[in-house]
Structures are given as structure tokens and as C-alpha cells.
Write an enzyme that holds these catalytic residues in place. Structure first.
Site, PDB file in Angstrom:
ATOM      1  N   HIS A   2       0.840  -1.155  -0.029  1.00  0.00           N
ATOM      2  CA  HIS A   2      -0.055  -0.141  -0.144  1.00  0.00           C
ATOM      3  C   HIS A   2       0.957   1.248   0.029  1.00  0.00           C
ATOM      4  CE1 HIS A   2       0.550  -0.666   4.532  1.00  0.00           C
ATOM      5  NE2 HIS A   2       1.071   0.451   4.217  1.00  0.00           N
TER       6      HIS A   2
HETATM    7  C1  T46 Z   1       2.622   0.748   7.188  1.00  0.00           C
HETATM    8  C2  T46 Z   1       3.107  -0.604   7.418  1.00  0.00           C
HETATM    9  C3  T46 Z   1       4.632  -0.232   7.718  1.00  0.00           C
HETATM   10  C4  T46 Z   1      -5.517  -0.287  12.849  1.00  0.00           C
HETATM   11  O1  T46 Z   1      -6.387  -0.605  13.229  1.00  0.00           O
HETATM   12  N1  T46 Z   1      -4.709   0.463  13.418  1.00  0.00           N
HETATM   13  C5  T46 Z   1      -3.395   0.794  13.073  1.00  0.00           C
HETATM   14  O2  T46 Z   1      -2.889   1.963  13.561  1.00  0.00           O
HETATM   15  C6  T46 Z   1      -2.644   0.118  12.161  1.00  0.00           C
HETATM   16  C7  T46 Z   1      -1.458   0.375  11.528  1.00  0.00           C
HETATM   17  C8  T46 Z   1      -3.488  -0.902  11.721  1.00  0.00           C
HETATM   18  N2  T46 Z   1      -4.727  -1.086  11.949  1.00  0.00           N
HETATM   19  C9  T46 Z   1      -5.415  -2.245  11.259  1.00  0.00           C
HETATM   20  C10 T46 Z   1      -5.709  -2.097   9.990  1.00  0.00           C
HETATM   21  C11 T46 Z   1      -5.779  -3.555   9.287  1.00  0.00           C
HETATM   22  O3  T46 Z   1      -7.322  -3.975   9.611  1.00  0.00           O
HETATM   23  O4  T46 Z   1      -4.630  -3.308  11.408  1.00  0.00           O
HETATM   24  C12 T46 Z   1      -4.703  -4.470  10.355  1.00  0.00           C
HETATM   25  C13 T46 Z   1      -3.344  -4.413   9.808  1.00  0.00           C
HETATM   26  O5  T46 Z   1      -3.134  -3.324   8.910  1.00  0.00           O
HETATM   27  P1  T46 Z   1      -2.288  -3.313   7.469  1.00  0.00           P
HETATM   28  O6  T46 Z   1      -2.812  -4.560   6.833  1.00  0.00           O
HETATM   29  O7  T46 Z   1      -2.433  -1.974   7.176  1.00  0.00           O
HETATM   30  O8  T46 Z   1      -0.780  -3.714   8.169  1.00  0.00           O
HETATM   31  P2  T46 Z   1       0.607  -3.706   7.387  1.00  0.00           P
HETATM   32  O9  T46 Z   1       1.718  -4.485   8.147  1.00  0.00           O
HETATM   33  O10 T46 Z   1       0.354  -4.002   5.855  1.00  0.00           O
HETATM   34  O11 T46 Z   1       0.890  -2.032   7.525  1.00  0.00           O
HETATM   35  C14 T46 Z   1       1.213  -1.387   8.453  1.00  0.00           C
HETATM   36  C15 T46 Z   1       0.568  -0.074   8.482  1.00  0.00           C
HETATM   37  O12 T46 Z   1      -0.931  -0.274   8.489  1.00  0.00           O
HETATM   38  C16 T46 Z   1       1.016   0.838   7.444  1.00  0.00           C
HETATM   39  O13 T46 Z   1       0.534   2.333   7.786  1.00  0.00           O
HETATM   40  O14 T46 Z   1       3.047   1.517   6.487  1.00  0.00           O
HETATM   41  O15 T46 Z   1       2.513  -1.118   8.736  1.00  0.00           O
END
Ligand code: T46
Length: 400
Positions: free
Chosen positions: A295
Site C-alpha cells: 500500500h
Molecule cells: C505501514 C506498515 C509499515 C489499525 O486498526 N490501526 C493501526 O494503527 C494500524 C497500523 C492498523 N490497523 C489495522 C488495519 C488492518 O485491519 O490493522 C490491520 C493490519 O493493518 P495493515 O494490513 O495495514 O498492516 P501492514 O503491516 O500491511 O501495514 C502497517 C501499517 O498499516 C502501514 O501504515 O506503513 O505497517
């Protein structure tokens, strides 16, 4: 008061002759008003004041004018502000002078003998002359060839990127009038460049060095103080953001004398983190070989670090530039500005990814579709907010 004096000193230092000429012009207006008011009054046969009375009041008025200018900074940025602001500033300047003079005149014996009508007349004339003089100055300054053609830049950056940002100076068509640092530690090699961390001094540089552009280098726009934004707007100074993308940072590390006691690393707001810190999150208990991310963010600035283990961060700016940064150990950080597609690859089981973020969690601020990301990168992003993005970094973009 000490701060005001310091600002006054910096005006002399930064504004050179410009500030002095405005100040001298101001005093000339005051003296002319005095002479005209005094002679008019004397000639109308109403007054029989001696020259001695006259001179003592003139000296009082000049002293008060100097005090008000220095203590309240009333001449700051005149001739570059909007007409409305200038009228307000002149009114305040004269209002303060009249108040102070009234107190002194009517408390001292010689002062109380002097006509209030002359004083009032003097200040009315002074007001008109002052506004007129500033308008003429602005007109002349705006027409100065140099101010129109030269790109004069006030840089905003952090200590860590100062040297890199100064690469801008290598570009001959850009003159750096000063550097506004988020946090200063006072030790720089640039004796000829004004490095400041005080908003009023930065405003002084914008005004008196006739700066026509305010450029952000590696700093989130949210870090610009409101006072600077309004000063830029009033003086029609363009705000631009260098497309900074990302930088690898060396984080501070303190190793205990007994190596078994480990190391301590830290990050400081403003100094190391050039955006407002709104959120911190960390990803743990991940197995080797796992991929996450896929993303980009529209607004979120981040600082990533991996205090334990090893993680690769694949970056893509959507314009053909792709990089892989390996995070391992507590003293390496990765600063990511918005608009970068990322993928994280866990190289070791249990590696910990910590993230400091500039925004609260907002799902709408993510772009999770790669095609939409490429589309997004083709459109100007910050123009709606009134900032211009400099597509090619003015300084050579290099990895630290
Ligand atoms: C990024 C990389 C380095 C929340 O509810 N609150 C939060 O603050 C975050 C970060 C995530 N979430 C929820 C959203 C999703 O349902 O946690 C779940 C997993 O998030 P995501 O798939 O976006 O995780 P990554 O590891 O792909 O990405 C994360 C961060 O979201 C993103 O900002 O840059 O780590």
C-alpha cells in the site's frame, strides 16, 4: 524584552540596509511631522513655546519611537505585508507611542507645559506620512530588478538534512537567504547563512532579505508554524515542498560500558522526526518469509525501525524508482514521506517492526490498489493545500 532585542539585532544583521533605511525613514517622518505641527501652531499665534520646550518633546518622541520599535517590533515586515496589516501595524505603533508619550509628558514638569494640540497634530501627520512612506517603499522594492528575478529561498529542514539541503546553494540561480531549522543545536559551518529556529527571525528573513520562496526539505508541511504560513501568504511568498521521498537515518545509540548491559537508542521529536508524532505501532510475532504492506499513504509520514531482527522494505515511488532498504538493529531508521508504495519482507522470524506515524489511523488515507497508486502519482498532490511540489529535488537526492 531580551528576545525582542535579539530580534532587533537580527534585523540589523539580516535586513542590513533595508531595515535601517525603513527605520531612518520612520524617524524622518516623525521629525517632519514635529516641525510642521510646531511651526503651524506657532504661526497661528496660539502658542508661545520656546525652542527648548520643542526640542525636549522632539527628543522624547524620538526616544519613544525607538523604544516602541525595538520593544514591540512595530516595524517588522512593513512594506511587505498586506495594506490592511500595514495600516493596523502603523495604528498600533502610533497608538503605543501616544500612550507612552502622554504618560511621560503629563507626568514631567516641562512636558506638562507643552501643548497637547501640537502633540496630537504631530502624531496625525506622522500617521499619514508613515503609511505613505511605507507604500512608496513597497512600490520601490517590488520594482527592484533583483527582487523580481532572483529565486531567494528560505529553507526549512532539520539538523540531519541541513548539509544535504544546502546542496541547493550549489544551484547558482538559487540564493539561500536563511535556513529555518526544526530544532537547532547551534553548531554549523555556515557562517554566511542565517540559521535560525525562531519563527520571528524566520519572518524577518522572509521580509527583509526579500525572500520570494519558502522551501521545505524533508519536513512535513504540518510542521510549518501558522505564523510563517500567514506571513508567506501576506507577502505573496510561494511555499514549495521538495519531493523528498525517503531517507535512511542513523539513529543515536548509547552502548553501556558493560557490553552485556546492552545499548540504548532514541529518537527526538522535531530533531529526528520531522513530522508531528500522532501514533506509534509495532508489528511482532511474525515468521520469516512473510510479506506485508502493499500500500501507499496519501498523508501519513512515517519513521520505521527494526530494533530486533531483519526486515527488508521494498519501496516504489510509482515513477520508475524502486529501492530496497534493509532494516536491522536499533540504530537504523527509515523516514518515509507520503506517496511511496511499500512492501515489507520479514527475513528472520520474530523481527520487530516499529513505526512512528504523523497521522491517526484512517483507512481512507491508504491506497491499497497499485493501479490507483500509479494514477494518484500522476496527479499533483499537495496543490489543493496551496503548496507546490518541486518534482525534481533541487538538491541532489542521495541516500545518507
Ligand atoms: C505501514 C506498515 C509499515 C489499525 O486498526 N490501526 C493501526 O494503527 C494500524 C497500523 C492498523 N490497523 C489495522 C488495519 C488492518 O485491519 O490493522 C490491520 C493490519 O493493518 P495493515 O494490513 O495495514 O498492516 P501492514 O503491516 O500491511 O501495514 C502497517 C501499517 O498499516 C502501514 O501504515 O506503513 O505497517
Amino acid at each position: 524584552m531580551r528576545k525582542r532585542l535579539a530580534i532587533f539585532n537580527s534585523q540589523l544583521k539580516y535586513g542590513k540596509l533595508l531595515f535601517l533605511s525603513i527605520f531612518v525613514l520612520d524617524l524622518c517622518c516623525l521629525i517632519i511631522s514635529n516641525v510642521v505641527a510646531f511651526t503651524t501652531y506657532q504661526n497661528s499665534n496660539k502658542g508661545n513655546y520656546s525652542l527648548g520646550d520643542y526640542w525636549s518633546v522632539v527628543v522624547f518622541m524620538i526616544a519613544i519611537d525607538v523604544i516602541v520599535t525595538v520593544a514591540l517590533g512595530s516595524l517588522n515586515e512593513v512594506a511587505r505585508r498586506s495594506y490592511r496589516t500595514e495600516v493596523i501595524l502603523s495604528t498600533k505603533h502610533i497608538g503605543n507611542s501616544v500612550t507612552l508619550l502622554s504618560v511621560i509628558l503629563f507626568l514631567t514638569k516641562s512636558g506638562s507645559r507643552y501643548s497637547r494640540v501640537i502633540v496630537l497634530l504631530t502624531y496625525m501627520l506622522y500617521y499619514v506620512l508613515l503609511i505613505g512612506a511605507h507604500t512608496i517603499c513597497r512600490w520601490l522594492l517590488e520594482r527592484t530588478k533583483e527582487t523580481k528575478q532572483c529565486r531567494r529561498v528560505l529553507l526549512m529542514t532539520t539538523d540531519g538534512f541541513l548539509d544535504e539541503a544546502m546542496g541547493i546553494a550549489e544551484n547558482k540561480s538559487i540564493e539561500i537567504t536563511g535556513v529555518f531549522l526544526l530544532k537547532s543545536n547551534d553548531k554549523y559551518n555556515y557562517s554566511d547563512i542565517h540559521v535560525v529556529d525562531d519563527v520571528d527571525e524566520a519572518k524577518t528573513i522572509l521580509c527583509w532579505l526579500w525572500t520570494n520562496e519558502f522551501v521545505l526539505y524533508g519536513v512535513d508541511t504540518q510542521m510549518i508554524p501558522m505564523k510563517l504560513i500567514s506571513a508567506c501568504n501576506e507577502m505573496s511568498i510561494k511555499i514549495s515542498v521538495v519531493d523528498f521521498e525517503y531517507r535512511v537515518l542513523n539513529l543515536k545509540r548509547i552502548t553501556a560500558p558493560d557490553s552485556k548491559a546492552g545499548t540504548l537508542s532514541f529518537l527526538e521529536g522535531k530533531h529526528d522526526v520531522p513530522f508531528p508524532i500522532r501514533r506509534v505501532y509495532w508489528i511482532t510475532e511474525t515468521e520469516a518469509g512473510i510479506h506485508r504492506g502493499f500500500h501507499a499513504h496519501k498523508l501519513n509520514c512515517q519513521l520505521l525501525y527494526c530494533p530486533y531482527g531483519k526486515i527488508d522494505i521494498k519501496l516504489d515511488n510509482g515513477l520508475g524508482k524502486k529501492d530496497v532498504i534493509r532494516l536491522e538493529g536499533p540504530d537504523k531508521g527509515l523516514l518515509l514521506m507520503p506517496g511511496l508504495w511499500r512492501e515489507m519482507i520479514w527475513l528472520e522470524t520474530g523481527s520487530v517492526l516499529c513505526v512512528i506515524a504523523s497521522e491517526y489511523y484512517d483507512a481512507d488515507e491508504y491506497i491499497r490498489d497499485y493501479d490507483k497508486f500509479l494514477e494518484y502519482k500522476k496527479t499533483p498532490q499537495l496543490s489543493d493545500a496551496g503548496y507546490e511540489i518541486l518534482s525534481a529535488p533541487i538538491a541532489a537526492s542521495k541516500q545518507l
